[in-house]
Design an enzyme around this catalytic site. Structure first.
Site, PDB file in Angstrom:
ATOM      1  N   PHE A 133       9.336  60.258  71.514  1.00  0.00           N
ATOM      2  CA  PHE A 133       8.635  59.353  72.450  1.00  0.00           C
ATOM      3  C   PHE A 133       7.577  58.527  71.727  1.00  0.00           C
ATOM      4  CE2 PHE A 133       9.448  63.157  75.373  1.00  0.00           C
ATOM      5  CZ  PHE A 133      10.699  62.692  75.749  1.00  0.00           C
ATOM      6  N   ALA A 136       5.414  69.464  71.679  1.00  0.00           N
ATOM      7  CA  ALA A 136       3.971  69.175  71.707  1.00  0.00           C
ATOM      8  C   ALA A 136       3.756  67.835  72.408  1.00  0.00           C
ATOM      9  CB  ALA A 136       3.382  69.153  70.303  1.00  0.00           C
ATOM     10  N   LEU A 194       2.103  61.371  67.307  1.00  0.00           N
ATOM     11  CA  LEU A 194       1.490  62.627  67.771  1.00  0.00           C
ATOM     12  C   LEU A 194       2.530  63.516  68.472  1.00  0.00           C
ATOM     13  CD1 LEU A 194      -1.100  64.357  68.313  1.00  0.00           C
ATOM     14  CD2 LEU A 194      -1.361  63.063  70.443  1.00  0.00           C
ATOM     15  N   THR A 195       3.228  62.962  69.459  1.00  0.00           N
ATOM     16  CA  THR A 195       4.087  63.777  70.321  1.00  0.00           C
ATOM     17  C   THR A 195       5.305  64.337  69.587  1.00  0.00           C
ATOM     18  OG1 THR A 195       3.376  62.485  72.210  1.00  0.00           O
ATOM     19  CG2 THR A 195       5.402  63.746  72.487  1.00  0.00           C
ATOM     20  N   GLU A 196       5.597  65.593  69.888  1.00  0.00           N
ATOM     21  CA  GLU A 196       6.776  66.272  69.331  1.00  0.00           C
ATOM     22  C   GLU A 196       7.583  66.864  70.485  1.00  0.00           C
ATOM     23  OE1 GLU A 196       5.571  69.178  66.444  1.00  0.00           O
ATOM     24  OE2 GLU A 196       4.671  67.647  65.143  1.00  0.00           O
ATOM     25  N   PRO A 197       8.822  67.291  70.189  1.00  0.00           N
ATOM     26  CA  PRO A 197       9.627  67.875  71.277  1.00  0.00           C
ATOM     27  C   PRO A 197       8.892  69.012  72.008  1.00  0.00           C
ATOM     28  CG  PRO A 197      11.020  67.454  69.376  1.00  0.00           C
ATOM     29  CD  PRO A 197       9.615  67.127  68.954  1.00  0.00           C
ATOM     30  N   GLU A 234       0.174  58.712  77.248  1.00  0.00           N
ATOM     31  CA  GLU A 234      -1.225  58.841  76.797  1.00  0.00           C
ATOM     32  C   GLU A 234      -2.018  59.812  77.670  1.00  0.00           C
ATOM     33  OE1 GLU A 234      -2.890  55.199  75.219  1.00  0.00           O
ATOM     34  OE2 GLU A 234      -0.925  54.644  74.460  1.00  0.00           O
ATOM     35  N   ILE A 274       6.729  46.549 101.857  1.00  0.00           N
ATOM     36  CA  ILE A 274       6.517  45.261 102.529  1.00  0.00           C
ATOM     37  C   ILE A 274       7.695  44.319 102.261  1.00  0.00           C
ATOM     38  CG2 ILE A 274       5.069  43.170 102.459  1.00  0.00           C
ATOM     39  CD1 ILE A 274       2.630  45.115 102.122  1.00  0.00           C
ATOM     40  N   GLY A 280      14.326  45.170 101.509  1.00  0.00           N
ATOM     41  CA  GLY A 280      15.486  44.966 100.628  1.00  0.00           C
ATOM     42  C   GLY A 280      15.218  43.937  99.542  1.00  0.00           C
TER      43      GLY A 280
HETATM   44  N1  COS Z   1     -12.869  63.967  71.424  1.00  0.00           N
HETATM   45  C1  COS Z   1     -13.187  64.673  70.336  1.00  0.00           C
HETATM   46  N2  COS Z   1     -12.821  65.970  70.147  1.00  0.00           N
HETATM   47  C2  COS Z   1     -12.108  66.548  71.113  1.00  0.00           C
HETATM   48  C3  COS Z   1     -11.739  65.870  72.300  1.00  0.00           C
HETATM   49  C4  COS Z   1     -12.165  64.522  72.430  1.00  0.00           C
HETATM   50  N3  COS Z   1     -11.859  63.793  73.503  1.00  0.00           N
HETATM   51  N4  COS Z   1     -11.036  66.706  73.067  1.00  0.00           N
HETATM   52  C5  COS Z   1     -10.971  67.883  72.401  1.00  0.00           C
HETATM   53  N5  COS Z   1     -11.606  67.775  71.218  1.00  0.00           N
HETATM   54  C6  COS Z   1     -11.780  68.820  70.193  1.00  0.00           C
HETATM   55  C7  COS Z   1     -12.533  69.981  70.779  1.00  0.00           C
HETATM   56  O1  COS Z   1     -13.916  69.796  70.645  1.00  0.00           O
HETATM   57  C8  COS Z   1     -12.035  71.118  69.927  1.00  0.00           C
HETATM   58  O2  COS Z   1     -12.718  71.084  68.682  1.00  0.00           O
HETATM   59  P1  COS Z   1     -13.096  72.453  67.907  1.00  0.00           P
HETATM   60  O3  COS Z   1     -11.801  73.169  67.656  1.00  0.00           O
HETATM   61  O4  COS Z   1     -13.784  71.970  66.668  1.00  0.00           O
HETATM   62  O5  COS Z   1     -13.995  73.212  68.841  1.00  0.00           O
HETATM   63  C9  COS Z   1     -10.593  70.759  69.661  1.00  0.00           C
HETATM   64  O6  COS Z   1     -10.502  69.330  69.821  1.00  0.00           O
HETATM   65  C10 COS Z   1      -9.626  71.447  70.600  1.00  0.00           C
HETATM   66  O7  COS Z   1     -10.038  71.151  71.928  1.00  0.00           O
HETATM   67  P2  COS Z   1      -9.394  71.904  73.184  1.00  0.00           P
HETATM   68  O8  COS Z   1      -9.507  73.391  72.970  1.00  0.00           O
HETATM   69  O9  COS Z   1      -9.972  71.329  74.425  1.00  0.00           O
HETATM   70  O10 COS Z   1      -7.860  71.499  73.023  1.00  0.00           O
HETATM   71  P3  COS Z   1      -6.592  71.933  73.841  1.00  0.00           P
HETATM   72  O11 COS Z   1      -5.543  72.294  72.880  1.00  0.00           O
HETATM   73  O12 COS Z   1      -6.960  72.907  74.912  1.00  0.00           O
HETATM   74  O13 COS Z   1      -6.090  70.568  74.491  1.00  0.00           O
HETATM   75  C11 COS Z   1      -5.967  68.682  75.959  1.00  0.00           C
HETATM   76  C12 COS Z   1      -6.839  69.731  75.242  1.00  0.00           C
HETATM   77  C13 COS Z   1      -4.929  69.311  76.883  1.00  0.00           C
HETATM   78  C14 COS Z   1      -6.935  67.869  76.749  1.00  0.00           C
HETATM   79  C15 COS Z   1      -5.267  67.835  74.892  1.00  0.00           C
HETATM   80  O14 COS Z   1      -4.277  68.561  74.217  1.00  0.00           O
HETATM   81  C16 COS Z   1      -4.634  66.571  75.444  1.00  0.00           C
HETATM   82  O15 COS Z   1      -5.316  65.574  75.692  1.00  0.00           O
HETATM   83  N6  COS Z   1      -3.309  66.604  75.641  1.00  0.00           N
HETATM   84  C17 COS Z   1      -2.581  65.417  76.044  1.00  0.00           C
HETATM   85  C18 COS Z   1      -2.140  64.667  74.856  1.00  0.00           C
HETATM   86  C19 COS Z   1      -1.639  63.324  75.227  1.00  0.00           C
HETATM   87  O16 COS Z   1      -2.341  62.537  75.837  1.00  0.00           O
HETATM   88  N7  COS Z   1      -0.407  63.042  74.830  1.00  0.00           N
HETATM   89  C20 COS Z   1       0.194  61.791  75.181  1.00  0.00           C
HETATM   90  C21 COS Z   1       0.919  61.207  74.059  1.00  0.00           C
HETATM   91  S1  COS Z   1      -0.035  60.520  72.853  1.00  0.00           S
HETATM   92  S2  COS Z   1       0.510  58.665  72.740  1.00  0.00           S
END
Ligand code: COS
Length: 383
Positions: free
Chosen positions: A159, A133, A128-131, A367, A340, A343
């Site tokens: 990552f 994102a 999932l993660t990108e530079p 996460e 606690i 050293g």
């Molecule tokens: N379950 C199902 N759907 C979800 C959801 C969830 N928990 N959270 C969001 N969605 C859906 C929303 O319903 C929305 O759907 P529609 O476009 O159909 O309406 C869509 O996803 C986008 O939701 P939202 O606008 O809330 O997304 P954002 O881009 O604002 O991002 C956060 C929300 C910041 C919460 C999200 O990007 C996030 O969790 N980021 C962290 C990612 C992360 O944990 N990375 C760690 C590395 S992964 S190992």
């Protein structure tokens, strides 16, 4: 703490404790933590854990899994984290990558990827993660273009746990097709093919037994039949998978906090200062009391979220609450344990506190950072 757990959880604890005793996981964790850079993925160790059934612990039995509940799975993670946090991470990645296939994959994908992943014969990662994102996870720059029966992928992931060696991955990217241009989709990608470059990220602060990778994808082919679920639903799949995975990180944090607490309690009874064990000093007693409250509350939130998952209830808010609270509680506990020990905590030849301190830190980051958990909780409550 017996009032906190049911007989099935106790059976999981007994199983993991016996495994950890038999394989001396505490010592193994320290050895792996200290191996030279670039740290090689511990294939032999992974195979021992896989053959014992821990990689597939909660995969459904019809796909060769262990069929354990969420509560049992998270108890297993907590117990491994107590012995070596990085080992619990090594196990949880196969779970993280397997979950989207379990929930959204068709029979073909389950047969081809899930079954071998369950046995540890196929190492998978969650891409999932990108530079650009990380927290802003929907800002995916990796793109797939259509070419006959294939997609052609270009992009970069960073990552990625086990991304340096994984043979296949659950890839999130944007597919350029009419109508779904800006929506994230999910593909299962084979990584051992031309156009894929995988490398190990070096000098991590902690959690070293599980390796972290950087993956570049240049004109990589993925068959269209490897699309997971529907086009454009990938972000939802990622978020739903992370909801579950966050309980696992909370469980990991509970294991770390419990170990820090036990070490601090035991040390405070033995360490003499001013003519008595330091446990007699009120300053130490307050730290122990505060640690015990943080630990208990973290455990309750983690078990509550796990039980909600098992009951099929919506648990996104509770998972984020558990992850936020438990990881920060673990931060509090390792910090107090360090204070606690003085050293003897700071220098790792004397105690495990320094390693726990290093391993804990990322639980507040990966996460979803603590800030993202707050955002998720608040936005759910304000709906
Ligand atoms: N379950 C199902 N759907 C979800 C959801 C969830 N928990 N959270 C969001 N969605 C859906 C929303 O319903 C929305 O759907 P529609 O476009 O159909 O309406 C869509 O996803 C986008 O939701 P939202 O606008 O809330 O997304 P954002 O881009 O604002 O991002 C956060 C929300 C910041 C919460 C999200 O990007 C996030 O969790 N980021 C962290 C990612 C992360 O944990 N990375 C760690 C590395 S992964 S190992």
């Amino acid at each position: 703490m017996a009032y906190n757990i049911d007989p099935k959880q106790q059976a999981v604890r007994d199983e993991v404790r016996e495994f950890c005793r038999k394989h001396d996981i505490i010592k193994k964790g320290v050895e792996l933590d200290r191996r030279p850079e670039p740290a090689q993925f511990p294939f032999d160790y992974f195979n021992i854990l896989a053959k014992a059934g821990f990689m597939k612990y909660s995969y459904p039995t019809i796909y060769g899994g262990g069929g354990k509940s969420g509560l049992e799975y998270n108890t297993m993670i907590e117990e491994f984290a107590y012995h070596d946090p990085a080992t619990s991470l090594l196990i949880s990645i196969q779970q993280l990558a397997g979950q989207p296939i379990i929930h959204y994959g068709n029979d073909y994908l389950k047969e081809k990827y899930l079954k071998p992943a369950a046995n540890g014969d196929l190492i998978m990662c969650f891409m999932l993660t990108e530079p650009e994102a990380g927290s802003d996870a929907s800002n995916q720059k990796t793109v797939a273009t259509s070419d006959g029966d294939n997609y052609v992928i270009n992009g970069e992931k960073i990552f990625i746990m086990h991304g340096d060696i994984a043979e296949a991955g659950v890839l999130f990217c944007k597919i350029k097709e009419e109508g779904i241009r800006d929506r994230v989709s999910t593909l299962i990608i084979d990584l051992k093919q031309s156009g894929v470059t995988q490398r190990t990220l070096e000098y991590k602060m902690g959690m070293k037994c599980a390796t972290t990778g950087h993956i570049k994808l240049e004109n990589v082919l993925v068959p269209k039949k490897n699309l997971l679920g529907e086009l454009g639903k990938g972000f939802r799949f990622a978020m739903q998978t992370l909801d579950g995975a966050r309980i696992g990180i909370a469980a990991q944090a509970v294991g770390i906090a419990q170990r820090a607490f036990d070490e601090a309690l035991s040390y405070s009874k033995k360490r003499m200062a001013f003519g008595a064990p330091i446990a007699k000093l009120q300053a130490i007693q307050w730290m122990i009391a505060d640690m015990s409250c943080q630990l208990e509350a973290a455990r309750m939130l983690t078990y509550k979220a796990s039980l909600m998952w098992d009951r099929g209830e919506k648990f996104g808010t509770e998972a984020a609450q558990a992850k936020l609270f438990a990881t920060e509680a673990a931060g509090f506990c390792v910090d107090k344990a360090m204070q606690i020990h003085g050293g003897y905590g700071f220098i790792e030849e004397f105690s495990p506190i320094g390693k726990l301190y290093r391993d804990q830190r990322v639980t507040e980051i990966y996460e979803g950072t603590s800030e993202i958990q707050r955002l998720v909780i608040a936005s759910n409550l304000l709906k």
